[in-house]
Design a protein around this motif. Sequence first.
Motif, PDB file in Angstrom:
ATOM      1  N   MET A 136       1.216 -81.196  13.845  1.00  0.00           N
ATOM      2  CA  MET A 136       0.806 -80.088  15.033  1.00  0.00           C
ATOM      3  C   MET A 136      -0.733 -79.984  15.340  1.00  0.00           C
ATOM      4  O   MET A 136      -1.296 -80.696  14.987  1.00  0.00           O
ATOM      5  CB  MET A 136       0.988 -78.655  14.130  1.00  0.00           C
ATOM      6  N   PRO A 137      -1.034 -79.378  16.641  1.00  0.00           N
ATOM      7  CA  PRO A 137      -2.436 -79.337  16.931  1.00  0.00           C
ATOM      8  C   PRO A 137      -3.172 -78.632  15.667  1.00  0.00           C
ATOM      9  O   PRO A 137      -2.838 -77.885  15.198  1.00  0.00           O
ATOM     10  CB  PRO A 137      -2.247 -78.392  18.194  1.00  0.00           C
ATOM     11  N   HIS A 138      -4.377 -79.183  15.779  1.00  0.00           N
ATOM     12  CA  HIS A 138      -5.444 -78.725  14.625  1.00  0.00           C
ATOM     13  C   HIS A 138      -6.724 -78.617  15.116  1.00  0.00           C
ATOM     14  O   HIS A 138      -6.796 -79.385  16.119  1.00  0.00           O
ATOM     15  CB  HIS A 138      -5.430 -79.425  13.297  1.00  0.00           C
ATOM     16  N   ASP A 139      -7.528 -77.779  14.549  1.00  0.00           N
ATOM     17  CA  ASP A 139      -8.928 -77.828  14.948  1.00  0.00           C
ATOM     18  C   ASP A 139      -9.850 -77.675  13.710  1.00  0.00           C
ATOM     19  O   ASP A 139      -9.183 -77.517  12.459  1.00  0.00           O
ATOM     20  CB  ASP A 139      -9.495 -76.804  15.899  1.00  0.00           C
ATOM     21  N   LEU A 140     -11.133 -77.605  13.648  1.00  0.00           N
ATOM     22  CA  LEU A 140     -12.016 -77.621  12.762  1.00  0.00           C
ATOM     23  C   LEU A 140     -13.221 -76.421  12.901  1.00  0.00           C
ATOM     24  O   LEU A 140     -13.881 -76.760  13.758  1.00  0.00           O
ATOM     25  CB  LEU A 140     -12.497 -78.965  12.110  1.00  0.00           C
ATOM     26  N   ALA A 141     -13.173 -75.455  12.128  1.00  0.00           N
ATOM     27  CA  ALA A 141     -14.035 -74.647  12.149  1.00  0.00           C
ATOM     28  C   ALA A 141     -14.849 -74.647  10.826  1.00  0.00           C
ATOM     29  O   ALA A 141     -14.709 -74.850   9.704  1.00  0.00           O
ATOM     30  CB  ALA A 141     -13.506 -72.940  12.024  1.00  0.00           C
ATOM     31  N   VAL A 142     -16.083 -74.269  11.127  1.00  0.00           N
ATOM     32  CA  VAL A 142     -17.400 -74.373  10.049  1.00  0.00           C
ATOM     33  C   VAL A 142     -18.067 -72.953  10.049  1.00  0.00           C
ATOM     34  O   VAL A 142     -18.502 -72.237  11.213  1.00  0.00           O
ATOM     35  CB  VAL A 142     -18.235 -75.470  10.138  1.00  0.00           C
ATOM     36  N   GLY A 166      -3.064 -70.641  14.219  1.00  0.00           N
ATOM     37  CA  GLY A 166      -2.019 -69.703  13.226  1.00  0.00           C
ATOM     38  C   GLY A 166      -2.496 -69.547  11.745  1.00  0.00           C
ATOM     39  O   GLY A 166      -3.281 -68.902  11.746  1.00  0.00           O
ATOM     40  N   ASN A 167      -1.300 -69.793  11.328  1.00  0.00           N
ATOM     41  CA  ASN A 167      -1.504 -69.396   9.644  1.00  0.00           C
ATOM     42  C   ASN A 167      -1.972 -70.819   9.027  1.00  0.00           C
ATOM     43  O   ASN A 167      -1.823 -70.932   7.835  1.00  0.00           O
ATOM     44  CB  ASN A 167      -0.288 -69.066   9.015  1.00  0.00           C
TER      45      ASN A 167
END
Length: 147
Positions: free
Chosen positions: A90-96, A133-134
């Motif tokens: 699935m599409p993902h990203d990275l948050a910090v 999402g979750n």
Amino acid sequence: MNRTIRTQSRLLAVVAAAALALAACGGSNGAAPIPPNQTPGAGPDVEAPAAPEAQGTVITVIATDTSLQLSESTFSPGTYTFVLENQGSMPHDLAVEGPGVDPVASPLIGPGDTTELTVELQAGTYELWCTVGNHRALGMEATINVA
Ligand SMILES: [Cu+2]
């Protein structure tokens, strides 16, 4: 009379000598080594095209659909570039988020893609997660301590 002839032969000699000199000169020009090709832009002075350059320490973050796996577990303050590799489906990203870093997120990337997020880490605790999402609840999160 004699004198005229002498003068003429003298002139001839001079002309002959000049002709020889010219011939020699022309020959020498023709044989002169051709200067090596000066191709501007090919020398060592030329800077390589600016490639996207990761700043600071590079940390690889493997994203599966249910986890974030970091290539390092110990951190000291400094600049870090997190390279997110989406190995999920699935599409993902990275948050910090953490000291000095309001939540910042990388671009959203599809399966098989890679993106980067550069942050300045100070001493403290940082949270990393996927904002989609979750996914965070599914396990796409990590905590790092910077000391
Ligand atoms: Cu995700």
